[in-house]
Design an enzyme around this catalytic site. Sequence first.
Site, PDB file in Angstrom:
ATOM      1  CD  GLU A 898      40.159   5.704  47.389  1.00 53.89           C
ATOM      2  OE1 GLU A 898      39.261   5.684  46.530  1.00 53.89           O
ATOM      3  OE2 GLU A 898      41.352   6.019  47.138  1.00 53.89           O
ATOM      4  CB  SER A 904      33.576  -7.529  48.599  1.00 59.31           C
ATOM      5  OG  SER A 904      32.499  -8.353  49.020  1.00 59.31           O
ATOM      6  CG  ASP A 907      29.626  -8.639  50.804  1.00 58.25           C
ATOM      7  OD1 ASP A 907      29.609  -9.857  51.081  1.00 58.25           O
ATOM      8  OD2 ASP A 907      30.258  -7.794  51.468  1.00 58.25           O
ATOM      9  CG  ASP A 952      43.348 -15.082  49.765  1.00 55.26           C
ATOM     10  OD1 ASP A 952      42.758 -16.058  49.266  1.00 55.26           O
ATOM     11  OD2 ASP A 952      42.988 -14.554  50.829  1.00 55.26           O
ATOM     12  CG  ASP A 970      43.467  -8.468  51.802  1.00 53.69           C
ATOM     13  OD1 ASP A 970      43.610  -7.369  52.375  1.00 53.69           O
ATOM     14  OD2 ASP A 970      42.916  -9.438  52.330  1.00 53.69           O
TER      15      ASP A 970
END
Length: 1110
Positions: A898, A904, A907, A952, A970
């Site tokens: 999606e 993010s 950013d 991560d 992720d």
Amino acid sequence: MDILIPLLLSSIYVSSSAAAAETDAAALLRFKAFVHKDPRGVLSSWVDPGPCRWRGVTCNGDGRVTELDLAAGGLAGRAELAALSGLDTLCRLNLSGNGELHVDAGDLVKLPRALLQLDLSDGGLAGRLPDGFLACYPNLTDVSLARNNLTGELPGMLLASNIRSFDVSGNNMSGDISGVSLPATLAVLDLSGNRFTGAIPPSLSGCAGLTTLNLSYNGLAGAIPEGIGAIAGLEVLDVSWNHLTGAIPPGLGRNACASLRVLRVSSNNISGSIPESLSSCHALRLLDVANNNVSGGIPAAVLGNLTAVESLLLSNNFISGSLPDTIAHCKNLRVADLSSNKISGALPAELCSPGAALEELRLPDNLVAGTIPPGLSNCSRLRVIDFSINYLRGPIPPELGRLRALEKLVMWFNGLDGRIPADLGQCRNLRTLILNNNFIGGDIPVELFNCTGLEWVSLTSNQITGTIRPEFGRLSRLAVLQLANNSLAGEIPRELGNCSSLMWLDLNSNRLTGEIPRRLGRQLGSTPLSGILSGNTLAFVRNVGNSCKGVGGLLEFAGIRPERLLQVPTLKSCDFTRLYSGAAVSGWTRYQTLEYLDLSYNSLDGEIPEELGDMVVLQVLDLARNNLTGEIPASLGRLRNLGVFDVSRNRLQGGIPDSFSNLSFLVQIDISDNNLSGEIPQRGQLSTLPASQYAGNPGLCGMPLEPCGDRLPTATMSGLAAAASTDPPPRRAVATWANGVILAVLVSAGLACAAAIWAVAARARRREVRSAMMLSSLQDGTRTATTWKLGKAEKEALSINVATFQRQLRKLTFTQLIEATNGFSTASLIGSGGFGEVFKATLKDGSCVAIKKLIHLSYQGDREFMAEMETLGKIKHKNLVPLLGYCKIGEERLLVYEFMSHGSLEDTLHGDGGRSASPAMSWEQRKKVARGAARGLCFLHYNCIPHIIHRDMKSSNVLLDGDMEARVADFGMARLISALDTHLSVSTLAGTPGYVPPEYYQSFRCTVKGDVYSFGVVLLELLTGRRPTDKDDFGDTNLVGWVKMKVGDGAGKEVLDPELVVEGADADEMARFMDMALQCVDDFPSKRPNMLQVVAMLRELDAPPPATAI
């Protein structure tokens, strides 16, 4: 003349002494000038010219200052050590216990050279210790710099010194100490609680006068040197919580043993057996070998001769054999913890002799058989008995009722039978009674309620009969009551509403009848919960699916290996996951209402009480498989923390309240097999849950069931039925009319088919040409962001369907992905990371998806990839980026996600320049992002099967949707990549610099606590607006180190993002937020909270203070 000379000399001496005293006073006043706060008036007397009368100052006969002691004075400001340099007779300086009095470590070389003793412990000392600072003070013997924020290395610092005691424990020092040379004068060395590595220094064997050696809580490796055993006067040896290997040196039982009082080697990788030479350690009071790989039996001679031992801690090893009878010789033994071993045989009949000092006897998770010896009653001081998960049989001896000091009796999962002894009612201090998973029968003795301090009663999975006694209402401190899976009958007593501390109520799988008491949800919270359940290690084992009844169970889990649950026959048949373990839930002490309520698998009737909506922290509500009627109360939508809601197999009517859309923590709902109707609320998470959880309600519609609009209205169905029942026209007229219609239809159909075939063929030719051009451009690499590996065989596979988990993408093909990304061009590239590149794809209907193209690996095969995809595709949560589908073609692996419109967190927070982007995120937005990301990560850790460690976690993996709601991305990638590639180093899967916890650099073993550390870094990013690594800002350290240093200096406000407005309640929230973040990034994994606790702390950040009684 002879008389004048002495008088003159005396006058000169008095004059010089007075001048020196004035110099001392001036130096102390300069020191005072830098102290900004003195709440206790410690320095209030520093006004008159005579410093010898000042508080904290000691002088010699000449009026010179020799000692300055301002310990625990509550001083704040800066300790200007250079101001004290003029005190050339100062021998002792003690500034300990002044946490807000900041000291620059570099100033340690500016003190008077006559210094003998220096104590700056528990203060504000920060920075690197100057090279050779000890060499500046040739007479210095005692140094304590413990529990500060020192950094840097130790080697070389102790050279050429006469140090007798050196303590830098509880700092952030690091480096290899293997080669450090230690002075022969050393008596006390404490380096615990740092990050030192390497081996234990061999030079220690030359410290003949050493009495205390504490190297615990570091990263030391190798074996314990045999030479330590040659130190005759050694009293304390603590090397616990390191990475030491090898065996316990037998030499410890020789020279060193004569004086040894404390031996701690716990939490290492020690192997071998307990050396019999320890039987010579007659002075030993503490023997701690827990959490290692020690095997073999317990030498009878050791226990027989350790007559002074008070604590015997051998838990979590592989010790076997029976418990020696000689343990009865340990007359001073107070704590015996042999949990999680392989101890077998029967308990010694003479385990307790009259007058024994034993207070705690812990033997859970062993192979102990036989019966419980009645002689345990001789240990009149016993407070704790834990025999859980063994093979004990027979009844509980009534003699245990003589143990008037008994507080905890824990014997779950054995083969105990008989009845609960009424004599236990004499144990008036009893707080915990856990006897679940046995064969105990009979009713609950009324005498038990004489134990009014009971906090935890668990009798689940026995053969208890009778009723739930109303006397439970006497237990005002009762927090956990588990009576599930018995044969209890009758009604739930309304007196349970008087249990004002009740947090956990599990009565599932009995024969209970009647209605749910309304007082159950209304009468809680009148008693403070201070101290309740303190000292208990809890674990919630959650059942998955319907293989076992009920949601799960709360266990006392101290000293038990989690994998042992897999060996428990009654649990082995259940699909379960260990959902939670740790200390008591923090919300309990704040809100004081039920958190867990399971009344499923009974015969309860009536309606669900509206008052259940007042249980503000309720997380589990299971009322399944009863005879409940009426509607689901809308008030339940106020249960914002609700995670599990099950009312299946009842007779409920009406609709699902729209208020349920607000339940953002909801991960499991089952309302199947009722008579519910109407549309499933489409806001929130209800529409994302499996359709099976709504089945058996013919009147329900809407996602994930069939759309409500697809169902014909009742009026239409009636009209069709009416039309079908009308009289037919005459037969000849119908035939003539029908023939004409059929001919026209056939002609039209033929023309339409021909046109359609021509159009389809033309479209296919155009698509083939376009696909070939796209394929050519992909392989040329001239227009793309990546290199593609497609063989000739894959040219024919461009029309392959994308395997999807969402209906709206069911017909998406690989060719459409190519078209939607303009051939995966650079213009479509929106991100890249360690696992591949991400492209934005705009589909024909205008919707957008994100496509991750995985890095090329030496794949083991398709089976692993598809299995991982099927697992990840089923994971749905409001705060996770959902995997919509995947595509495999040749060596390429594409994942369809999606699309998150706000990009993010990295950013949004940092922009391209490393500082807060414009517009800046508000404090409310940052808290919202933190809460959402925490919920997502918590879901991965505790609700996914199997559990997922992210590995991560970072701000670039926290994406923001259109409502600025955080979504963790992720997840599962590290596991997917490692499953597909056998040659990828584990270290490449262990995170991103700046987010990697310190323990990963030693073992590369990823854990949930590693994720917590990385999440703590994200919290610090939200708080500071800074990236985790920035050489211009942090130099050789990183964001975590910089924040810790600033906070240690008392300059915590300086780390806050300048874009944030720090005032009023927000300032208090930011301080609590920072404290929580620092807990997450603690260097020691064991000290970090788990994500359930983090979610609870974030939830409490916005919670109003608890109401006080008027």
